[in-house]
Scaffold this motif. Structure first.
Motif, PDB file in Angstrom:
ATOM      1  N   VAL B 197       0.853  -1.175   0.000  1.00 54.33           N
ATOM      2  CA  VAL B 197       0.000   0.000   0.000  1.00 54.33           C
ATOM      3  C   VAL B 197       0.888   1.223   0.000  1.00 54.33           C
ATOM      4  CG1 VAL B 197      -1.958  -1.084   1.159  1.00 54.33           C
ATOM      5  CG2 VAL B 197      -0.106  -0.082   2.508  1.00 54.33           C
ATOM      6  N   GLY B 198       0.386   2.323  -0.482  1.00 50.06           N
ATOM      7  CA  GLY B 198       1.214   3.489  -0.645  1.00 50.06           C
ATOM      8  C   GLY B 198       0.758   4.618   0.245  1.00 50.06           C
ATOM      9  N   PRO B 199       1.139   5.835  -0.054  1.00 51.01           N
ATOM     10  CA  PRO B 199       2.058   6.117  -1.160  1.00 51.01           C
ATOM     11  C   PRO B 199       3.523   5.987  -0.737  1.00 51.01           C
ATOM     12  CG  PRO B 199       1.291   8.147  -0.181  1.00 51.01           C
ATOM     13  CD  PRO B 199       0.628   7.046   0.572  1.00 51.01           C
ATOM     14  N   TYR B 200       4.339   5.508  -1.649  1.00 55.32           N
ATOM     15  CA  TYR B 200       5.771   5.371  -1.372  1.00 55.32           C
ATOM     16  C   TYR B 200       6.569   6.499  -2.012  1.00 55.32           C
ATOM     17  CZ  TYR B 200       4.176   0.679  -0.308  1.00 55.32           C
ATOM     18  OH  TYR B 200       3.487  -0.373   0.194  1.00 55.32           O
ATOM     19  N   LEU B 201       5.889   7.349  -2.771  1.00 54.48           N
ATOM     20  CA  LEU B 201       6.596   8.449  -3.412  1.00 54.48           C
ATOM     21  C   LEU B 201       6.144   9.760  -2.785  1.00 54.48           C
ATOM     22  CD1 LEU B 201       6.379   6.973  -6.953  1.00 54.48           C
ATOM     23  CD2 LEU B 201       8.503   7.622  -5.843  1.00 54.48           C
ATOM     24  N   ASN B 202       7.116  10.633  -2.649  1.00 53.29           N
ATOM     25  CA  ASN B 202       6.896  11.894  -1.937  1.00 53.29           C
ATOM     26  C   ASN B 202       5.880  12.760  -2.680  1.00 53.29           C
ATOM     27  OD1 ASN B 202       7.076  14.307  -0.635  1.00 53.29           O
ATOM     28  ND2 ASN B 202       9.311  14.399  -0.633  1.00 53.29           N
ATOM     29  N   GLN B 203       4.720  12.943  -2.083  1.00 53.79           N
ATOM     30  CA  GLN B 203       3.641  13.667  -2.747  1.00 53.79           C
ATOM     31  C   GLN B 203       3.907  15.173  -2.826  1.00 53.79           C
ATOM     32  OE1 GLN B 203       0.991  11.775  -4.076  1.00 53.79           O
ATOM     33  NE2 GLN B 203       2.462  10.197  -3.492  1.00 53.79           N
ATOM     34  N   THR B 204       4.851  15.657  -2.037  1.00 51.33           N
ATOM     35  CA  THR B 204       5.153  17.099  -2.085  1.00 51.33           C
ATOM     36  C   THR B 204       6.471  17.374  -2.806  1.00 51.33           C
ATOM     37  OG1 THR B 204       6.271  16.957   0.043  1.00 51.33           O
ATOM     38  CG2 THR B 204       3.916  17.491   0.069  1.00 51.33           C
ATOM     39  N   SER B 205       7.002  16.372  -3.474  1.00 51.93           N
ATOM     40  CA  SER B 205       8.286  16.536  -4.150  1.00 51.93           C
ATOM     41  C   SER B 205       8.169  17.548  -5.289  1.00 51.93           C
ATOM     42  CB  SER B 205       8.744  15.186  -4.713  1.00 51.93           C
ATOM     43  OG  SER B 205       9.868  15.369  -5.524  1.00 51.93           O
ATOM     44  N   GLU B 206       9.278  18.254  -5.530  1.00 50.88           N
ATOM     45  CA  GLU B 206       9.314  19.188  -6.664  1.00 50.88           C
ATOM     46  C   GLU B 206       9.797  18.507  -7.930  1.00 50.88           C
ATOM     47  OE1 GLU B 206      11.834  22.338  -5.446  1.00 50.88           O
ATOM     48  OE2 GLU B 206      10.515  22.995  -3.829  1.00 50.88           O
ATOM     49  N   HIS B 207      10.181  17.241  -7.827  1.00 53.89           N
ATOM     50  CA  HIS B 207      10.751  16.527  -8.978  1.00 53.89           C
ATOM     51  C   HIS B 207       9.678  15.690  -9.679  1.00 53.89           C
ATOM     52  CE1 HIS B 207      14.805  17.491  -7.437  1.00 53.89           C
ATOM     53  NE2 HIS B 207      14.222  17.342  -6.261  1.00 53.89           N
ATOM     54  N   THR B 208       8.609  16.336 -10.069  1.00 49.40           N
ATOM     55  CA  THR B 208       7.509  15.594 -10.675  1.00 49.40           C
ATOM     56  C   THR B 208       7.132  16.177 -12.025  1.00 49.40           C
ATOM     57  OG1 THR B 208       5.869  16.961  -9.570  1.00 49.40           O
ATOM     58  CG2 THR B 208       6.534  14.930  -8.444  1.00 49.40           C
ATOM     59  N   ALA B 209       6.467  15.358 -12.808  1.00 46.64           N
ATOM     60  CA  ALA B 209       5.931  15.793 -14.096  1.00 46.64           C
ATOM     61  C   ALA B 209       4.547  15.184 -14.230  1.00 46.64           C
ATOM     62  CB  ALA B 209       6.828  15.337 -15.231  1.00 46.64           C
ATOM     63  N   SER B 210       3.730  15.826 -15.024  1.00 44.85           N
ATOM     64  CA  SER B 210       2.389  15.307 -15.267  1.00 44.85           C
ATOM     65  C   SER B 210       2.324  14.753 -16.685  1.00 44.85           C
ATOM     66  CB  SER B 210       1.364  16.431 -15.086  1.00 44.85           C
ATOM     67  OG  SER B 210       0.076  15.937 -15.358  1.00 44.85           O
ATOM     68  N   ILE B 211       1.997  13.493 -16.779  1.00 40.95           N
ATOM     69  CA  ILE B 211       1.885  12.853 -18.095  1.00 40.95           C
ATOM     70  C   ILE B 211       0.519  12.181 -18.172  1.00 40.95           C
ATOM     71  CG2 ILE B 211       2.855  11.125 -19.660  1.00 40.95           C
ATOM     72  CD1 ILE B 211       5.511  11.503 -18.220  1.00 40.95           C
ATOM     73  N   GLY B 212      -0.249  12.607 -19.127  1.00 39.01           N
ATOM     74  CA  GLY B 212      -1.580  12.022 -19.303  1.00 39.01           C
ATOM     75  C   GLY B 212      -2.445  12.182 -18.078  1.00 39.01           C
ATOM     76  N   GLY B 213      -2.251  13.277 -17.357  1.00 38.69           N
ATOM     77  CA  GLY B 213      -3.083  13.526 -16.188  1.00 38.69           C
ATOM     78  C   GLY B 213      -2.599  12.839 -14.929  1.00 38.69           C
ATOM     79  N   SER B 214      -1.534  12.038 -15.029  1.00 39.37           N
ATOM     80  CA  SER B 214      -1.001  11.349 -13.851  1.00 39.37           C
ATOM     81  C   SER B 214       0.328  11.974 -13.449  1.00 39.37           C
ATOM     82  CB  SER B 214      -0.783   9.865 -14.141  1.00 39.37           C
ATOM     83  OG  SER B 214      -1.997   9.269 -14.528  1.00 39.37           O
ATOM     84  N   THR B 215       0.659  11.831 -12.180  1.00 35.72           N
ATOM     85  CA  THR B 215       1.917  12.388 -11.682  1.00 35.72           C
ATOM     86  C   THR B 215       3.019  11.342 -11.741  1.00 35.72           C
ATOM     87  OG1 THR B 215       0.690  13.825 -10.202  1.00 35.72           O
ATOM     88  CG2 THR B 215       3.028  13.492  -9.699  1.00 35.72           C
ATOM     89  N   TYR B 216       4.151  11.754 -12.254  1.00 30.94           N
ATOM     90  CA  TYR B 216       5.328  10.888 -12.309  1.00 30.94           C
ATOM     91  C   TYR B 216       6.509  11.614 -11.663  1.00 30.94           C
ATOM     92  CZ  TYR B 216       2.840   7.906 -15.623  1.00 30.94           C
ATOM     93  OH  TYR B 216       1.929   7.062 -16.204  1.00 30.94           O
TER      94      TYR B 216
END
Lengths: 411, 373
Positions: B197-216
């Protein structure tokens, strides 16, 4: 860096002929290729991913298992090739036109497998099949699939009659059994080397008979055992076939082959991918023993490798200057800086570094232009680099020395 | 009868793309073979991974693992011990960066950029885990948008795979970059794996991109023709990973009595140890590769009135054509081989048919001869 043109006497193309040894040891319906033992893997019976008795052509899926269909379910799934169906109509050989047209849509993956293998196969062609039927103008055997393979060799066998009268289809096809062993070309390259074929027939571990093509004419002559001196078969060197037709017994004991019988060259290689098992469908007679024969088939293949040899000369008094920045003294002092004005640009004088070895610290030796040659580049006519030859250690080039570097390229 | 025909407009060239699916299970690179398939070197600059114990002649080299650190990294100055190999990590980073990214106008080596947009600046990859894949596996290039790496990010070293993230080159078939000296490359993004179960990725990180409406989450770069993956060490750090999964910092390495975080590993451990820790956290790795096969196709046409006779000795019997009983009988031949000749009528190659074709004046053939190179 200087360019030199290779002249006629500087470039040779030779053919290197290599004769790799190949050995098949056949025992108890198992084949050991080049004396290599099988290694059982954690996820496959044979780590090479091919059936035992076979060599792997790719050696790619080591200790992997499964097929491309269950690639996600295996602990160590296989690597498999595929092409995507598109307008070029490219596919694999094992995909028929019908399958290509009906089973796949444009954009689909068409998968194949890498677990390709090769091995020798023995065909035991019996007399009853050979001589009981006729077809067409000549008398040909038509029963038994294996006979078609043998029949197809008729012209080839007869063609080599100039080598020996024993290359005679009718002489080999005498109505009794013919023992045909096929050798895939992956094992011998362009041809089996003449004079290198050696067949050994062991019974309970003792060498009972041996045949060799020592006459270099394709005849397999028995060189030890009861019928020493007689021709027991022939070899098709370029095609990779061994044909044995001698049914003379080489040992007095009965052994359980296809039938319980005495050992003969027509039984050589029994169990070599010929579909035979250790126990046949008949009962052993009191005078017969279970299969205890083993066989060695060894020969040398022929591999031809074209090599290009180039002689690159570094003459006296040449190649003693380098464009490498470290060739010059690294003194960028302010009074030596390049100067420029409204009408001129004057580069400062740069001095070549003197790297001549000296016996004293306080006396600089006389200046000599020396370089260290570390690599040789090959260029095409448009001066594009097409290859490099690197030296293991740089070679010191003085004005008095000259070198010839021998470059060899396998084509 | 051997007849020479000129090929004028009967040739064409094609290019076929052959792919391979390469699955690498995590247990193979760490576990199954008790590290007998891992080769370490005395120079300590990289670690080689094989698909079978490397002392076996059957083993194939599959990839190397190494680590690089930029002098711009905040961690760089924290490397003080000899064992931490500061110079080697720096040299590896610079070597890889100048090969894969290149130089700026002043001649300085550029850093790896997390989104590939060097001109725009943005975040750089300071600390990298670098994985050059064997040419045996990568072949001509790694197929775009086929790469997937599932990494364990559980804090506990003993059970790192309980919580996983997936790193892939999503959308790379259209969004790849071309500003590298060694060819095309794609951006590797991290997403939540299906496991746990997650989330395992930092939801407040500045190192993100949005692709197809999803966060990567930006996780590294994949150089397709070079076959090299550059992974930011932050995939094991709090910049990407949710801080404190499992309640403590990620135990990237463990020794007999101590554990280390990824930052501690970079500043205090050898490249070999970091490679060991990375292998320990690989759950699954897969990608597809591509090989270009170039072909020339020769359409060899046998018209109705051609190739009906043979110069084969067996074609004659008693000085008569064997297949003709009377003059009005149609000739017959069987085509077995097609020879390709050069301008000087020298035979260059032969194409053999799997079975002979019966040729009479009443039929025509077009034999498609393909030469691959």
């Amino acid at each position: 860096m200087s360019y030199y043109k290779l002249k006629d006497n500087d470039l040779f193309i030779n053919t290197l002929e290599a004769y790799p040894d190949v050995k098949f040891y056949i025992q108890s319906v198992s084949i050991y290729i080049d004396d290599e033992a099988y290694i059982s893997g954690t996820t496959s019976d044979n780590i090479l991913g091919v059936p035992r008795n076979y060599t792997s052509l790719y050696e790619y899926n080591i200790n992997r298992s499964g097929s491309y269909l269950d690639v996600l379910d295996d602990p160590n799934p296989v690597i498999y090739p595929y092409v995507i169906k598109n307008g070029s109509k490219s596919s694999f050989k094992n995909i028929t036109d019908e399958t290509y047209n009906t089973a796949y849509s444009v954009g689909d993956e068409i998968p194949s497998t890498y677990n390709l293998s090769a091995s020798i196969t023995r065909y035991y062609i019996t007399g009853s099949n050979v001589s009981t039927a006729s077809f067409g103008p000549d008398s040909f055997p038509i029963t038994g699939t294996q006979n078609f393979y043998f029949r197809a060799l008729k012209n080839t066998i007869n063609y080599y009659k100039y080598l020996s009268p024993h290359y005679d289809y009718d002489m080999i096809n005498t109505g009794s059994a013919v023992n045909m062993i096929t050798i895939p070309s992956i094992f011998y390259g362009s041809r089996i080397r003449k004079g290198s074929v050696n067949l050994k027939y062991y019974i309970t571990g003792t060498l009972a008979a041996q045949a060799s093509d020592y006459r270099y004419n394709g005849e397999l002559v028995q060189v030890s055992g009861t019928t020493t001196g007689s021709v027991v078969g022939v070899v098709l060197y370029k095609e990779g076939f061994v044909l044995l037709s001698s049914s003379l017994p080489i040992d007095g004991n009965n052994i359980e082959y296809e039938q319980v019988s005495q050992s003969a060259w027509t039984r050589f290689g029994y169990g070599a991918n010929d579909g035979k098992g250790l126990g046949q469908n008949h009962l052993l007679t009191s005078s017969a023993s279970p299969l205890s024969a083993s066989y060695v088939l060894e020969f040398q293949g022929t591999n031809k490798v074209q090599t290009m040899t180039m002689l690159c000369k570094a003459p006296e008094g040449e190649l003693n200057h380098s464009n490498n920045p470290t060739y010059l003294k690294n003194s960028t002092k302010s009074w030596e800086a390049n100067s420029s004005g409204s009408v001129s640009y004057v580069e400062r004088t740069r001095h070549i570094k003197n790297i001549v070895s000296a016996s004293y610290n306080d006396i600089e030796p006389p200046m000599q232009k020396e370089t260290y040659i570390s690599k040789i580049a090959l260029y095409d006519k448009d001066r594009n680099v097409i290859g490099y030859a690197k030296l293991a250690t740089p070679v010191r080039k003085t004005e008095a020395r000259e070198f010839i570097f021998k470059l060899k390229l396998d084509l | 009868m051997t007849t020479l025909k000129n090929l004028t407009e009967d040739t064409t060239t094609t290019r076929t793309l052959l792919h391979e699916a390469i699955p690498i299970t995590g247990s193979i690179v760490s576990g199954t073979y008790n590290d007998e398939n891992i080769k370490n070197y005395t120079h300590g600059m990289l670690q080689s991974v094989y698909d079978y114990p490397y002392l076996s002649s059957s083993a194939n080299h599959i990839f190397d693992i190494t680590t690089g650190i930029s002098t711009q990294s905040p961690l760089y100055s924290s490397i003080t011990t000899v064992d931490a190999q500061q110079a080697k990590k720096k040299n590896i980073y610079n070597q890889m960066a100048q090969l894969l990214v290149g130089y700026d106008v002043t001649g300085s080596v550029l850093q790896f950029d997390e989104d590939g947009n060097i001109i725009a600046g943005g975040y750089k990859i300071d600390d990298a885990i670098i994985v050059p894949f064997s040419r045996l596996l990568a072949k001509d290039e790694i197929k775009k948008e086929s790469f997937s790496l599932e990494l364990g990010v559980d804090s506990l070293y003993a059970q790192p795979l309980n919580k996983r993230i997936t790193i892939s080159d999503v959308s790379a078939s259209t969004e790849y970059r071309v500003n590298s000296p060694v060819g095309e490359y794609g951006i590797l993004y991290a997403t939540q794996s299906a496991a746990g179960v997650g989330p395992y990725l930092n939801q407040t990180s500045e190192h993100t991109a949005s692709i197809g409406g999803s966060t990567y989450w930006y996780a590294g770069l994949l150089y397709y023709q070079a076959g090299i993956m550059v992974l930011t060490a932050s995939v094991f750090g709090d910049q990407l990973r949710t801080a404190g999964i499992g309640g403590v910092d990620l135990e990237y390495l463990t020794g007999s009595s101590t554990t280390e975080t990824i930052s501690g590993s970079i500043t205090g451990s050898t490249i070999q140890n970091i490679a060991d820790g990375f292998r320990h956290r690989i759950y699954n790795l897969q990608f597809n590769n591509t090989t270009e096969l170039n072909s020339t196709i020769y359409f060899c046409r046998a018209n109705y009135n051609e190739f009906n006779y043979s110069s084969n000795p067996t074609y004659l019997e008693n000085s008569r054509v064997r297949v003709k009983n009377q003059a009005s009988d149609a000739p017959v031949s069987y085509i077995t081989t097609v020879g390709l000749y050069n301008d000087n009528n020298q035979l260059l190659a032969t194409a053999k048919l799997s079975e002979p074709l019966k040729k009479t004046p009443s039929n025509e053939f077009t034999l498609r001869v393909r030469l691959d190179y």
